[in-house]
Design an enzyme around this catalytic site. Structure first.
Site, PDB file in Angstrom:
ATOM      1  N   LYS A 102      10.748  15.060  -3.081  1.00  0.00           N
ATOM      2  CA  LYS A 102       9.898  15.638  -2.050  1.00  0.00           C
ATOM      3  C   LYS A 102      10.654  15.626  -0.727  1.00  0.00           C
ATOM      4  O   LYS A 102      11.053  14.569  -0.235  1.00  0.00           O
ATOM      5  CB  LYS A 102       8.591  14.863  -1.914  1.00  0.00           C
ATOM      6  CG  LYS A 102       7.686  15.437  -0.819  1.00  0.00           C
ATOM      7  CD  LYS A 102       6.557  14.501  -0.453  1.00  0.00           C
ATOM      8  CE  LYS A 102       5.893  14.995   0.820  1.00  0.00           C
ATOM      9  NZ  LYS A 102       4.925  14.011   1.356  1.00  0.00           N
ATOM     10  N   GLY A 190      -3.348  14.915   5.551  1.00  0.00           N
ATOM     11  CA  GLY A 190      -4.573  15.199   6.276  1.00  0.00           C
ATOM     12  C   GLY A 190      -5.862  14.959   5.525  1.00  0.00           C
ATOM     13  O   GLY A 190      -6.940  14.942   6.115  1.00  0.00           O
ATOM     14  N   ASN A 211      -2.016   9.691   0.504  1.00  0.00           N
ATOM     15  CA  ASN A 211      -1.691   8.267   0.532  1.00  0.00           C
ATOM     16  C   ASN A 211      -2.710   7.518   1.382  1.00  0.00           C
ATOM     17  O   ASN A 211      -3.483   6.712   0.892  1.00  0.00           O
ATOM     18  CB  ASN A 211      -0.280   8.060   1.061  1.00  0.00           C
ATOM     19  CG  ASN A 211       0.174   6.608   1.021  1.00  0.00           C
ATOM     20  OD1 ASN A 211       1.301   6.303   1.337  1.00  0.00           O
ATOM     21  ND2 ASN A 211      -0.677   5.672   0.627  1.00  0.00           N
ATOM     22  N   THR A 212      -2.733   7.823   2.682  1.00  0.00           N
ATOM     23  CA  THR A 212      -3.573   7.059   3.609  1.00  0.00           C
ATOM     24  C   THR A 212      -5.047   7.116   3.245  1.00  0.00           C
ATOM     25  O   THR A 212      -5.771   6.127   3.401  1.00  0.00           O
ATOM     26  CB  THR A 212      -3.367   7.572   5.047  1.00  0.00           C
ATOM     27  OG1 THR A 212      -1.975   7.579   5.348  1.00  0.00           O
ATOM     28  CG2 THR A 212      -4.085   6.695   6.052  1.00  0.00           C
TER      29      THR A 212
END
Length: 267
Positions: A102, A190, A211-212
């Site tokens: 990536k 996002g 992820n977050t």
């Protein structure tokens, strides 16, 4: 459910949810959350996570073995094409010739918005060197097409800023990218909650990377499970084809002809 694999660089995956490995309490929580998500592709920041480059420290490979997961090395923290290319060359060495990567080249440390000029330069070099490049980019349809023309294997436009949790701010541009692309298009960055993931899939995205949204949830394992279901539901809704929108008019759910107790029918 009809078999509907996600195909990237010629390999099929059952899950359309891709997840990261940062911001968890420890490697144990990382593994349990990823298991709960059902993800098969797991992205790893080469500059921040030990994959064996530091022999004296615990390695992520101990909890996420490559034979069980497809590791996706990324260039998080890189601000130039040169940095990104060097980082992924290191990843290929650490992972025994692993080609799927990536690419992300950032342009601003506050917003983490991509630097597309450097991204395009890095993508061209990496493709020429035999890497299979999934690329984080803006939601600009023209630049997305340029990345496809270079030879990337997946386009990954942001929904909103990395780690912001703001969801999809520009669905129209995403649709433009999806409609023109011959490659998989995955929303990257996002997503804040399950409905954001479902909307991305309903728009026609081939997958979602996050992820977050999972790691920073109050209960990461529960959120991972929710995201798994949201991606699956959004994909099924897209394949089913939603009903047409009817503005300023209603349509009853049940037939109105032959109502019980209605006017007598003339025979």
């Amino acid at each position: 459910m009809i078999p509907d694999p996600l195909v990237i660089a010629g390999k099929s995956y059952t899950s359309r949810l891709l997840v990261g490995t940062g911001k968890y309490q420890d490697f144990a929580q990382t593994r349990t959350a990823i298991e709960a998500s059902g993800a098969e592709i797991v992205t790893v920041a080469i500059r921040r996570v030990n994959l064996g480059q530091d022999p004296g420290q615990p390695s992520l490979l101990e909890v996420l073995p490559p034979e069980r997961f497809t590791l996706l090395p990324n260039t998080a923290g890189c601000y130039t094409a040169e940095e990104a290319v060097r980082t992924l060359r290191l990843a290929r060495e650490l992972l025994d010739g692993h080609a799927l990567v990536k690419l992300e080249v950032l342009g601003d440390p506050r917003t983490l918005f991509p630097n597309m000029l450097e991204t395009l330069k890095a993508a061209q070099t990496l493709v020429q060197e035999g890497f299979q490049v999934m690329v984080y980019c803006t939601d600009d349809p023209v630049q997305a097409r340029m990345l496809e023309d270079i030879g990337c294997v997946a386009i990954m436009p942001l929904a909103s800023l990395i780690g912001s949790g703001m969801g999809i701010l520009n669905p129209w541009n995403l649709r433009l990218i999806i409609d023109q692309a011959k490659l998989p298009v995955l929303v990257d960055a996002g997503v804040g909650t399950a409905s954001d993931a479902a909307i991305a899939m309903e728009l026609g995205c081939d997958g979602v990377l996050m992820n977050t949204a999972i790691a920073a949830a109050q209960n990461p394992l529960l959120m991972a499970s929710a995201m798994k279901k949201a991606v699956e539901a959004g994909r099924e809704a897209f394949l089913a084809g939603r009903m047409a929108r009817k503005f300023y008019a209603a349509s009853p759910s049940s037939p109105t002809a032959g109502l019980v107790g209605g006017p007598a029918q003339t025979l």
